[in-house]
Design a protein around this motif. Structure first.
Motif, PDB file in Angstrom:
ATOM      1  N   ASP A  61     -61.533  -0.413  66.268  1.00  0.00           N
ATOM      2  CA  ASP A  61     -61.391   0.153  64.654  1.00  0.00           C
ATOM      3  C   ASP A  61     -60.659  -1.423  63.485  1.00  0.00           C
ATOM      4  N   ASN A  62     -60.361  -2.181  64.295  1.00  0.00           N
ATOM      5  CA  ASN A  62     -59.949  -2.677  63.377  1.00  0.00           C
ATOM      6  C   ASN A  62     -60.254  -4.525  62.891  1.00  0.00           C
ATOM      7  N   ARG A 117     -53.432   1.503  62.902  1.00  0.00           N
ATOM      8  CA  ARG A 117     -54.067   0.690  62.054  1.00  0.00           C
ATOM      9  C   ARG A 117     -52.722  -0.361  61.458  1.00  0.00           C
ATOM     10  N   GLN A 121     -51.452  -3.137  61.490  1.00  0.00           N
ATOM     11  CA  GLN A 121     -50.873  -4.264  60.549  1.00  0.00           C
ATOM     12  C   GLN A 121     -49.913  -5.120  60.440  1.00  0.00           C
TER      13      GLN A 121
END
Lengths: 196, 152
Positions: A61-62, A117, A121
């Motif tokens: 997903d990242n 997410r 980050q």
């Protein structure tokens, strides 16, 4: 006993039925070794594919999503660099060292260190710095596996590329990762990073 | 009693439909950027143009024009975390990279205060500076560039 007769008696022992057990052990040991070694390397190879790298959603997903927009995923020639091309050394000993370090990352996954997410980050700077440091120390070896400075044709490169490659790169003052950070992913907060 | 409204509704519906069916959708002869095409017609998209890879600065046409970008910018991210443009155009790096320094106006806020770093209103470079493709003008342009900037 003389040397010769020693060898003779050893040979006759090995031929005798009572040595069967020894042979069996040797054979099992050998076969086991082959299987283990093969299996180990096969397992290593499996963990060295892009499919494995993005089998956990943290990566898919990242970093994978971001990387799909970049030059190493989609370009005019269709040649790709996959995750292990940039992140896993080709030399066996280096590979093992990197893989052992990677077990820590598995722990991170199990404990959900970066399972959203936002959390990803938050940790990104730390993760990126580890990669920058590694690449700085090995003179961007992974980049150079594909991009060889010797064969760069400056007449085919843009003005800006030539200017930098023929100076700081050629003199060895800087290496690929010094100038090409964020080549495959979005960057973390770059405050305080050299040259940013 | 109840039949009247039904007749009226069907009649007006039929009229509306027939008007719709016979109305020609035209552009009235006007040519827009997409050429003369009927409004309800979808023209196929033109092939994408290639951005200039790398080139010396392109001449400006008037004073205070934001210069256009003479190089490609694929993958150059500008967000709260990083600004790729400033790694070359910032004052710290311009000499080394050979890029034009951002001018002092880029440090000014809208009420004329000068800050010690790029002003937020000049942070997102591609708002004003855009890449170029080698392509013919979409419409005729009679603009005359000013002479003092080295245009002939």
């Amino acid at each position: 006993m003389t040397k010769e007769s020693k060898i003779k008696s050893l040979l006759s022992y090995l031929k005798s039925p009572s040595s069967a057990a020894l042979w069996l052990i040797l054979a099992i040991g050998f076969a086991g070794g082959v299987i283990f070694w093969g299996g180990f390397n096969t397992a290593l190879e499996v963990t060295n594919t892009e499919a494995f790298c993005i089998s956990c959603h943290e990566m898919e997903d990242n970093v994978y999503e971001e990387y799909k927009e970049t030059i190493h995923y989609s370009n005019r020639s269709g040649v790709r660099a996959t995750c292990p091309d940039c992140h896993v050394p080709k030399k066996w000993t280096h590979k093992i060292v990197r893989k052992i370090a990677a077990s820590k990352e598995v722990w991170g996954m199990l404990t959900g260190l970066i399972d959203t997410r936002e959390k990803f980050q938050d940790h990104r700077r730390e993760l990126a710095e580890r990669e920058w440091k590694r690449m700085k120390e090995n003179d961007s070896l992974e980049c150079r596996n594909c991009h060889n400075f010797e064969y760069m044709d400056f007449s085919e490169q843009g003005n800006r590329s030539v200017k930098m490659h023929s100076s700081a790169l050629a003199s060895g003052e800087k290496t690929c990762i010094d100038c090409h950070k964020g080549i495959a992913h979005e960057l973390p907060d770059m405050k305080g990073v050299d040259n940013w | 009693m109840k039949i009247l409204p039904i007749i009226m509704i069907t009649a007006s519906l039929a009229m509306a439909l027939s008007v719709q069916a016979y109305q020609e959708v035209t552009s009235g002869g006007l040519e827009t950027i997409r050429g003369i095409a009927k409004i309800n017609e979808t023209k196929s998209a033109e092939a994408l143009k290639r951005v200039i890879k790398d080139k010396n600065p392109i001449q400006r046409n008037y004073v205070h024009q934001p210069p256009v970008v003479p190089h490609q910018t694929r993958g150059y991210r500008v967000n709260k975390d990083s600004n790729k443009c400033l790694t070359c155009h910032g004052w710290k790096y311009a000499r080394e990279t050979g890029a034009t320094k951002i001018s002092l106006t880029h440090f000014e806020t809208r009420d004329g205060k000068t800050l010690s770093d790029v002003s937020p209103r000049r942070y997102f470079c591609s708002q004003c500076h855009v890449t170029q493709a080698d392509a013919p003008e979409l419409v005729d342009n009679l603009f005359k560039p000013v002479e003092s900037l080295g245009n002939d």
